[in-house]
Write a protein that holds these residues in place. Structure first.
Motif, PDB file in Angstrom:
ATOM      1  N   ALA A 234       0.842  -1.192   0.000  1.00 13.00           N
ATOM      2  CA  ALA A 234       0.000   0.000   0.000  1.00 13.00           C
ATOM      3  C   ALA A 234       0.874   1.237   0.000  1.00 13.00           C
ATOM      4  CB  ALA A 234      -0.916   0.009   1.221  1.00 13.00           C
TER       5      ALA A 234
ATOM      6  N   THR B 223      -4.148   7.085  -2.524  1.00 13.45           N
ATOM      7  CA  THR B 223      -3.719   5.812  -1.941  1.00 13.45           C
ATOM      8  C   THR B 223      -3.789   4.732  -3.020  1.00 13.45           C
ATOM      9  OG1 THR B 223      -5.957   5.283  -1.187  1.00 13.45           O
ATOM     10  CG2 THR B 223      -4.493   6.387   0.390  1.00 13.45           C
ATOM     11  N   ASN B 224      -2.925   3.762  -2.891  1.00 13.42           N
ATOM     12  CA  ASN B 224      -2.921   2.643  -3.817  1.00 13.42           C
ATOM     13  C   ASN B 224      -2.663   1.348  -3.055  1.00 13.42           C
ATOM     14  OD1 ASN B 224      -3.039   3.747  -6.742  1.00 13.42           O
ATOM     15  ND2 ASN B 224      -1.555   5.066  -5.716  1.00 13.42           N
ATOM     16  N   TYR B 225      -3.251   0.269  -3.573  1.00 15.59           N
ATOM     17  CA  TYR B 225      -3.115  -1.030  -2.914  1.00 15.59           C
ATOM     18  C   TYR B 225      -2.835  -2.120  -3.942  1.00 15.59           C
ATOM     19  CZ  TYR B 225      -5.545   1.445   0.843  1.00 15.59           C
ATOM     20  OH  TYR B 225      -5.900   2.354   1.807  1.00 15.59           O
TER      21      TYR B 225
ATOM     22  N   ASP C 148      -3.644  -5.610  -5.511  1.00 13.72           N
ATOM     23  CA  ASP C 148      -4.989  -6.175  -5.694  1.00 13.72           C
ATOM     24  C   ASP C 148      -5.394  -7.135  -4.574  1.00 13.72           C
ATOM     25  OD1 ASP C 148      -4.991  -6.411  -9.359  1.00 13.72           O
ATOM     26  OD2 ASP C 148      -5.403  -4.746  -7.990  1.00 13.72           O
ATOM     27  N   SER C 149      -4.435  -7.884  -4.077  1.00 14.74           N
ATOM     28  CA  SER C 149      -4.751  -8.920  -3.098  1.00 14.74           C
ATOM     29  C   SER C 149      -5.239  -8.382  -1.756  1.00 14.74           C
ATOM     30  CB  SER C 149      -3.542  -9.822  -2.872  1.00 14.74           C
ATOM     31  OG  SER C 149      -2.450  -9.083  -2.391  1.00 14.74           O
TER      32      SER C 149
ATOM     33  N   LYS D 181      -6.947  -5.151  -1.557  1.00 17.36           N
ATOM     34  CA  LYS D 181      -7.973  -4.125  -1.772  1.00 17.36           C
ATOM     35  C   LYS D 181      -9.273  -4.518  -1.075  1.00 17.36           C
ATOM     36  CE  LYS D 181      -6.322  -2.181  -6.155  1.00 17.36           C
ATOM     37  NZ  LYS D 181      -6.567  -2.059  -7.615  1.00 17.36           N
ATOM     38  N   GLY D 182      -9.838  -3.538  -0.381  1.00 13.74           N
ATOM     39  CA  GLY D 182     -11.067  -3.777   0.349  1.00 13.74           C
ATOM     40  C   GLY D 182     -10.865  -4.348   1.738  1.00 13.74           C
ATOM     41  N   ARG D 183      -9.637  -4.766   2.058  1.00 17.16           N
ATOM     42  CA  ARG D 183      -9.344  -5.332   3.380  1.00 17.16           C
ATOM     43  C   ARG D 183      -8.372  -4.468   4.177  1.00 17.16           C
ATOM     44  NH1 ARG D 183      -6.709  -9.996   3.773  1.00 17.16           N
ATOM     45  NH2 ARG D 183      -5.574  -9.793   1.799  1.00 17.16           N
TER      46      ARG D 183
ATOM     47  N   THR E  17      -6.338  -0.709   4.867  1.00 21.14           N
ATOM     48  CA  THR E  17      -6.461   0.740   4.716  1.00 21.14           C
ATOM     49  C   THR E  17      -5.199   1.398   5.236  1.00 21.14           C
ATOM     50  OG1 THR E  17      -8.866   0.625   5.004  1.00 21.14           O
ATOM     51  CG2 THR E  17      -7.810   2.783   5.241  1.00 21.14           C
TER      52      THR E  17
END
Length: 118
Positions: free
Chosen positions: A49, A58-60, A62-63, A65-67, A69
């Protein structure tokens, strides 16, 4: 002396949560891009991240993302990573990184272990 110190790692069951923190000293993070990397046994270090200096971007990977922050508090010179719904594949050493390419500054913490296992 420039330092980045991670904390908050530990062992947790799948589905659990952890919050990692990174405290900077010896410099101010306000002009630095901040990143969390991780490295699992036998694997290359992976960028998890990133957050821009003003928190506008912010960037994450893929694995996560959504989990996960990422956040930062420039006034406190700290950065955090809230990790929810943890999976065994999240097991790794997590590293805090501060980067300011314009002045060729690239600082690393020593890492904190995160283990997700039942």
């Amino acid at each position: 002396q420039v330092q980045l110190v991670e904390s908050g790692g530990g062992s947790v069951q799948p589905g659990g949560s952890l919050r990692l923190s990174c405290a900077a000293s010896g410099f101010t993070i306000s002009t630095y891009g901040m990143n969390w990397y991780r490295q699992a046994p036998g694997k290359e270090r992976e960028l998890v991240a990133s957050i821009s200096s003003t928190s506008s971007s912010t960037n994450y990977v893929d694995s996560v993302k959504g989990r996960f922050t990422i956040s930062r508090d420039n006034a406190k010179n700290t950065m955090s990573l809230q990790m929810n719904s943890l999976k065994p594949e999240d097991t790794a050493v997590y590293y805090c990184n501060a980067k300011r390419m314009a002045v060729r500054r690239d600082y690393w913490g020593h890492g904190t272990q995160v283990t997700v296992s039942s």
